[in-house]
Design an enzyme around this catalytic site. Structure first.
Site, short mmCIF file in Angstrom:
data_model
loop_
_atom_site.label_atom_id
_atom_site.label_comp_id
_atom_site.label_asym_id
_atom_site.label_seq_id
_atom_site.Cartn_x
_atom_site.Cartn_y
_atom_site.Cartn_z
N HIS A 65 0.84 -1.20 0.00
CA HIS A 65 0.00 0.00 0.00
C HIS A 65 0.88 1.25 0.00
O HIS A 65 0.65 2.21 0.73
CB HIS A 65 -0.96 -0.01 1.18
CG HIS A 65 -1.96 -1.13 1.10
ND1 HIS A 65 -3.24 -0.95 0.66
CD2 HIS A 65 -1.84 -2.45 1.37
CE1 HIS A 65 -3.89 -2.12 0.67
NE2 HIS A 65 -3.04 -3.03 1.10
N TYR A 335 4.34 -5.43 10.13
CA TYR A 335 4.29 -3.98 10.05
C TYR A 335 5.44 -3.35 10.85
O TYR A 335 5.97 -2.31 10.47
CB TYR A 335 2.97 -3.46 10.60
CG TYR A 335 1.74 -3.90 9.86
CD1 TYR A 335 1.81 -4.53 8.62
CD2 TYR A 335 0.48 -3.67 10.41
CE1 TYR A 335 0.66 -4.92 7.96
CE2 TYR A 335 -0.68 -4.06 9.75
CZ TYR A 335 -0.58 -4.69 8.53
OH TYR A 335 -1.72 -5.07 7.88
#
Length: 354
Positions: A65, A335
């Site tokens: 993303h 992440y």
């Protein structure tokens, strides 16, 4: 920009896009020490390395993303969510929101026409120093169930280091060996992508637990449903490689955008630890509208409020807890690695500049 010809999208490229649709922003390193799925064979670094192998290097950007836009606004809670959860976010009131709208992939210059999925990530700032972070996609299911399957999927999508090309036979072999991915593919085939960020429904995908004021626990899945009617993307939209950004900015000049946050409660027989399985639609299913998400401003991701935020879906207020879905812990750890890498790259670039 608006009258550039549309770029063709092959089914092979579409499969690649599907393969990386569910990991949004990079997240805080604290989670690396508290997830149980890490091992010498499968760990967060291998997952992030596999994401990096699906594209050319883009230092300083999110590993998936990478192309997105920051948004700000607020959540108007109507108080009805307190029927399911004691979380402070469900007390009637207004809570500040910073968010990010994005498309899948690790290339910040990706053509919007390539994306069949839109994503929305949010951070709600709550009383007593709490936060609620949500990471959602415009699909209600994920292609794979486990971190190991995700790693295999990314490896099937990797570029050959010598040629820079992908081998579509590897992706097809992966899909043939993972029948659970069919539900995701079927949804994509039956639901064309929306014409914009502002008329897409966004799903939390994984189940979560809510705990009410009496300590009663229930499993829920949430979705954020737009007030603006859905319209499928068309050839006119695709002429601009940045049409999602352009159209969102244009819409916001006319006024704020609104979505309703719904919580769907699990019924007997619903799976609560498998993101590849969608709950059956039923008029008997309890469904609560907990309030309205209002977005009133957008900023570029280079200098916007979302720039350094990590949208970890396991950052939850008291009254909401993760389910046993193995992807939640894996996402949190991956992440963290991604955040560490991109912030280190940014620091190194600044040092070189001085």
């Amino acid at each position: 920009m608006r009258d550039q010809p549309a770029r063709p999208r092959s089914s092979r490229r579409t499969l690649r896009t599907f393969a990386v649709c569910a990991i949004p922003a990079a997240l805080a390193a604290v989670f690396l020490s508290c997830v149980g799925w890490l091992s010498p064979r499968l760990n967060a670094r291998r997952i992030v390395n596999a994401f990096e192998a699906t594209t050319t290097p883009h230092p300083g950007f999110r590993r998936n993303h990478a192309k997105g836009i920051c948004v700000t606004g607020h959540f108007d809670s109507n108080g009805d969510g307190a029927l399911l959860s004691r979380a402070s976010v469900f007390a009637k009131g207004r809570y500040a929101v910073v968010g990010r709208l994005s498309i899948p992939g690790g290339d910040p210059g990706e053509d919007d026409a390539a994306a069949t999925v839109r994503s929305l990530a949010l951070r709600m700032t709550l009383p007593r120093g709490e936060e609620w972070r949500l990471a959602m996609n415009s699909t209600p299911v994920f292609p794979v169930r486990t971190p190991q399957a995700l790693l295999e999927q990314l490896q099937a999508d990797a570029r050959d280091p010598r040629t820079g090309r992908r081998d579509p036979a590897k992706m097809q072999a992966f899909l043939d060996s993972h029948p659970e991915a069919r539900a995701f593919r079927r949804f994509i085939e039956q639901h064309p992508p929306s014409s914009g960020y502002d008329n897409a429904t966004y799903y939390g995908i994984s189940a979560f637990q809510t705990i009410d004021a009496h300590g009663i626990r229930r499993f829920v899945r949430w979705e954020v449903v737009p007030d603006k009617p859905y319209r499928a993307v068309d050839a006119g939209d695709l002429r601009d490689p940045d049409f999602l950004f352009y159209d969102l900015s244009k819409s916001l000049r006319k006024g704020p955008l609104r979505w309703h946050l719904f919580m769907n409660v699990a019924m007997p027989g619903d799976t609560t630890d498998d993101s590849t399985r969608q709950w059956v639609s039923s008029p008997r299913r309890p469904r609560i509208d907990a309030g309205t998400l209002v977005i009133d401003r957008a900023q570029t991701q280079i200098d916007g409020a979302c720039r350094d935020l990590a949208f970890d879906p396991t950052v939850l207020p008291d009254g909401i807890a993760p389910s046993a879905d193995p992807l939640l812990a894996a996402r949190s750890a991956a992440y963290a690695v991604s955040l560490q890498r991109r912030t280190s790259e940014e620091a190194a670039a600044r040092a070189r500049a001085h």
